[in-house]
Design a protein around this motif. Structure first.
Motif, PDB file in Angstrom:
ATOM      1  N   PHE A  34      37.586  17.238  38.952  1.00  0.00           N
ATOM      2  CA  PHE A  34      36.933  17.725  37.742  1.00  0.00           C
ATOM      3  C   PHE A  34      37.871  18.448  36.773  1.00  0.00           C
ATOM      4  CE2 PHE A  34      33.771  18.037  41.252  1.00  0.00           C
ATOM      5  CZ  PHE A  34      32.984  16.964  40.870  1.00  0.00           C
ATOM      6  N   SER A  35      38.807  19.267  37.285  1.00  0.00           N
ATOM      7  CA  SER A  35      39.574  20.172  36.431  1.00  0.00           C
ATOM      8  C   SER A  35      40.444  19.411  35.438  1.00  0.00           C
ATOM      9  CB  SER A  35      40.442  21.092  37.293  1.00  0.00           C
ATOM     10  OG  SER A  35      39.629  21.899  38.112  1.00  0.00           O
ATOM     11  N   LEU A  36      40.452  19.893  34.207  1.00  0.00           N
ATOM     12  CA  LEU A  36      41.280  19.303  33.158  1.00  0.00           C
ATOM     13  C   LEU A  36      42.653  19.944  33.094  1.00  0.00           C
ATOM     14  CD1 LEU A  36      38.608  19.033  30.321  1.00  0.00           C
ATOM     15  CD2 LEU A  36      39.317  17.295  31.964  1.00  0.00           C
ATOM     16  N   GLY A  37      42.825  21.072  33.694  1.00  0.00           N
ATOM     17  CA  GLY A  37      44.108  21.760  33.694  1.00  0.00           C
ATOM     18  C   GLY A  37      44.092  22.850  34.722  1.00  0.00           C
ATOM     19  N   LEU A  38      45.259  23.386  35.053  1.00  0.00           N
ATOM     20  CA  LEU A  38      45.365  24.422  36.063  1.00  0.00           C
ATOM     21  C   LEU A  38      45.371  25.788  35.405  1.00  0.00           C
ATOM     22  CD1 LEU A  38      48.051  22.834  38.406  1.00  0.00           C
ATOM     23  CD2 LEU A  38      45.569  22.577  38.461  1.00  0.00           C
ATOM     24  N   SER A  39      44.488  26.650  35.846  1.00  0.00           N
ATOM     25  CA  SER A  39      44.446  28.009  35.324  1.00  0.00           C
ATOM     26  C   SER A  39      43.726  28.871  36.333  1.00  0.00           C
ATOM     27  CB  SER A  39      43.719  28.046  33.973  1.00  0.00           C
ATOM     28  OG  SER A  39      43.644  29.373  33.486  1.00  0.00           O
ATOM     29  N   GLY A  40      44.461  29.512  37.229  1.00  0.00           N
ATOM     30  CA  GLY A  40      43.858  30.315  38.269  1.00  0.00           C
ATOM     31  C   GLY A  40      43.612  29.495  39.516  1.00  0.00           C
ATOM     32  N   PRO A  41      43.343  30.181  40.611  1.00  0.00           N
ATOM     33  CA  PRO A  41      43.140  29.490  41.889  1.00  0.00           C
ATOM     34  C   PRO A  41      41.852  28.691  41.924  1.00  0.00           C
ATOM     35  CG  PRO A  41      42.591  31.812  42.095  1.00  0.00           C
ATOM     36  CD  PRO A  41      43.180  31.639  40.723  1.00  0.00           C
ATOM     37  N   GLY A  42      41.817  27.695  42.815  1.00  0.00           N
ATOM     38  CA  GLY A  42      40.613  26.911  42.996  1.00  0.00           C
ATOM     39  C   GLY A  42      40.430  25.832  41.952  1.00  0.00           C
ATOM     40  N   GLU A  43      39.356  25.088  42.104  1.00  0.00           N
ATOM     41  CA  GLU A  43      39.056  23.977  41.212  1.00  0.00           C
ATOM     42  C   GLU A  43      37.659  24.132  40.632  1.00  0.00           C
ATOM     43  OE1 GLU A  43      39.605  19.232  41.540  1.00  0.00           O
ATOM     44  OE2 GLU A  43      38.151  20.080  42.932  1.00  0.00           O
ATOM     45  N   LYS A  44      37.571  23.997  39.311  1.00  0.00           N
ATOM     46  CA  LYS A  44      36.296  24.066  38.612  1.00  0.00           C
ATOM     47  C   LYS A  44      35.458  22.836  38.977  1.00  0.00           C
ATOM     48  CE  LYS A  44      34.821  24.615  33.779  1.00  0.00           C
ATOM     49  NZ  LYS A  44      34.858  23.225  33.309  1.00  0.00           N
ATOM     50  N   MET A  45      34.159  23.036  39.194  1.00  0.00           N
ATOM     51  CA  MET A  45      33.302  21.984  39.715  1.00  0.00           C
ATOM     52  C   MET A  45      32.679  21.100  38.638  1.00  0.00           C
ATOM     53  SD  MET A  45      33.649  22.037  42.922  1.00  0.00           S
ATOM     54  CE  MET A  45      32.307  20.992  43.487  1.00  0.00           C
ATOM     55  N   CYS A  46      33.220  21.140  37.427  1.00  0.00           N
ATOM     56  CA  CYS A  46      32.817  20.183  36.399  1.00  0.00           C
ATOM     57  C   CYS A  46      33.964  20.038  35.416  1.00  0.00           C
ATOM     58  CB  CYS A  46      31.531  20.619  35.682  1.00  0.00           C
ATOM     59  SG  CYS A  46      31.779  21.841  34.377  1.00  0.00           S
ATOM     60  N   SER A  47      33.836  19.056  34.509  1.00  0.00           N
ATOM     61  CA  SER A  47      34.907  18.806  33.537  1.00  0.00           C
ATOM     62  C   SER A  47      34.543  19.318  32.147  1.00  0.00           C
ATOM     63  CB  SER A  47      35.199  17.300  33.482  1.00  0.00           C
ATOM     64  OG  SER A  47      34.031  16.581  33.114  1.00  0.00           O
ATOM     65  N   ARG A  48      33.491  20.117  32.063  1.00  0.00           N
ATOM     66  CA  ARG A  48      33.085  20.657  30.759  1.00  0.00           C
ATOM     67  C   ARG A  48      33.883  21.905  30.429  1.00  0.00           C
ATOM     68  NH1 ARG A  48      30.250  16.483  32.960  1.00  0.00           N
ATOM     69  NH2 ARG A  48      28.774  15.646  31.434  1.00  0.00           N
ATOM     70  N   GLY A  49      34.618  21.896  29.318  1.00  0.00           N
ATOM     71  CA  GLY A  49      35.347  23.075  28.895  1.00  0.00           C
ATOM     72  C   GLY A  49      36.623  23.290  29.678  1.00  0.00           C
ATOM     73  N   ASN A  50      37.372  24.289  29.268  1.00  0.00           N
ATOM     74  CA  ASN A  50      38.645  24.615  29.897  1.00  0.00           C
ATOM     75  C   ASN A  50      38.594  25.984  30.547  1.00  0.00           C
ATOM     76  OD1 ASN A  50      40.092  22.232  29.004  1.00  0.00           O
ATOM     77  ND2 ASN A  50      40.056  23.136  26.950  1.00  0.00           N
ATOM     78  N   ARG A  51      39.452  26.188  31.526  1.00  0.00           N
ATOM     79  CA  ARG A  51      39.603  27.490  32.159  1.00  0.00           C
ATOM     80  C   ARG A  51      40.684  28.278  31.431  1.00  0.00           C
ATOM     81  NH1 ARG A  51      40.396  26.765  38.453  1.00  0.00           N
ATOM     82  NH2 ARG A  51      39.856  28.986  38.393  1.00  0.00           N
ATOM     83  N   HIS A  52      40.543  29.590  31.481  1.00  0.00           N
ATOM     84  CA  HIS A  52      41.516  30.454  30.821  1.00  0.00           C
ATOM     85  C   HIS A  52      41.951  31.561  31.782  1.00  0.00           C
ATOM     86  CE1 HIS A  52      40.585  28.533  26.974  1.00  0.00           C
ATOM     87  NE2 HIS A  52      39.308  28.635  27.308  1.00  0.00           N
ATOM     88  N   PRO A  53      43.185  32.010  31.666  1.00  0.00           N
ATOM     89  CA  PRO A  53      43.692  33.033  32.596  1.00  0.00           C
ATOM     90  C   PRO A  53      42.851  34.297  32.635  1.00  0.00           C
ATOM     91  CG  PRO A  53      45.487  32.077  31.319  1.00  0.00           C
ATOM     92  CD  PRO A  53      44.216  31.550  30.722  1.00  0.00           C
ATOM     93  N   GLY A  54      42.187  34.630  31.541  1.00  0.00           N
ATOM     94  CA  GLY A  54      41.402  35.864  31.502  1.00  0.00           C
ATOM     95  C   GLY A  54      39.994  35.744  32.021  1.00  0.00           C
TER      96      GLY A  54
END
Length: 256
Positions: A34-54
């Motif tokens: 699912f993840s579109l990019g790496l940002s923090g530990p683990g994997e986001k469980m969907c592909s909607r939106g991005n993760r951010h360090p904060g």
């Protein structure tokens, strides 16, 4: 439940809903689901939106408590506060990882914490009843009646899930069984929690129901909050309890 909430956490970002993170996922894999990019530990469980360090990560149980989310694991529909895509993918991942052999070995040999609520008052009032495999439905009925306005004048029947007018268990209190005169029903004293568990494949997140005053109809229901191995079950029932029968007890409550 603790294994699930250790594995999955809630990540709160700038969006309108929070997302679920699988902390056991290996981000080094190139075929991340699912993840579109790496940002923090683990994997986001969907592909909607991005993760951010904060983005803030909190345990599922803490998030659920803060938002008064009444869920065991990831059953049912997603709460309004959590991404529905994450919820659906997480539920599927949990089901795929479940070992059916382990579940089969547990059925009929473990105890359960059953959280009983009245429909329409689920957040205001509830009671946790812990039962052993040998607890009869008659014992459970006595404890449920202690926390409700029900008595022997209320015709009532125990069933599965959200049943109303018909029950797949067909369990009646003993005196009502005699009055019914219908042998397709079962006496509450002749059915144990182990019997129910084996019939319903009972596990965390499942539900039982209690319907009464069939003309209305009205009902109470319970969610299986925890499954107890024998040693842990003994500890719980030997501790402080509110009231008990020979093999079951009300151990916790929330009252208005």
């Amino acid at each position: 439940m603790s294994e699930l909430t250790d594995r999955f956490v809630i990540e709160i970002g700038t969006g309108t809903v929070a997302h679920i993170i699988d902390m056991d996922a290996d981000q080094s894999e190139t075929d991340s689901r699912f993840s579109l990019g790496l940002s923090g530990p683990g994997e986001k469980m969907c592909s909607r939106g991005n993760r951010h360090p904060g983005d803030k990560r909190v345990p599922f149980a803490e998030f659920a408590s803060h938002h008064d989310i009444d869920k065991v694991g990831f059953e049912g529909d997603a709460p309004d506060e959590i991404c529905s895509y994450c919820w659906s993918n997480t539920r599927e991942a949990v089901e795929n990882d479940r070992d059916p052999d382990d579940l089969s070995e547990q059925i009929g040999t473990v105890g359960y914490r059953l959280r009983w609520k009245q429909k329409g008052r689920a957040r205001e009032e509830w009671y946790d009843i812990v039962v052993r495999p040998e607890t009869t439905m008659a014992e459970l009925d006595r404890l449920v009646c202690r926390i409700t306005t029900l008595d022997d004048f209320h015709l009532r029947m125990y069933g599965l899930e959200d049943e109303y007018l018909e029950s797949s268990l067909n369990v009646l209190p003993d005196h009502q069984y005699e009055e019914a005169g219908d042998r397709t029903y079962t006496r509450a004293s002749e059915m144990t929690i182990a019997d129910v568990a084996e019939r319903a494949r009972l596990r965390e997140g499942d539900r039982l129901s209690l319907i009464y005053d069939f003309g209305t109809p009205s009902h109470y229901y319970c969610i299986v909050k925890e499954v107890y191995e024998p040693d842990r079950l003994d500890e719980v029932l030997d501790g402080d309890v509110i009231t008990s029968t020979d093999t079951a007890a009300i151990v916790r409550e929330k009252r208005p």
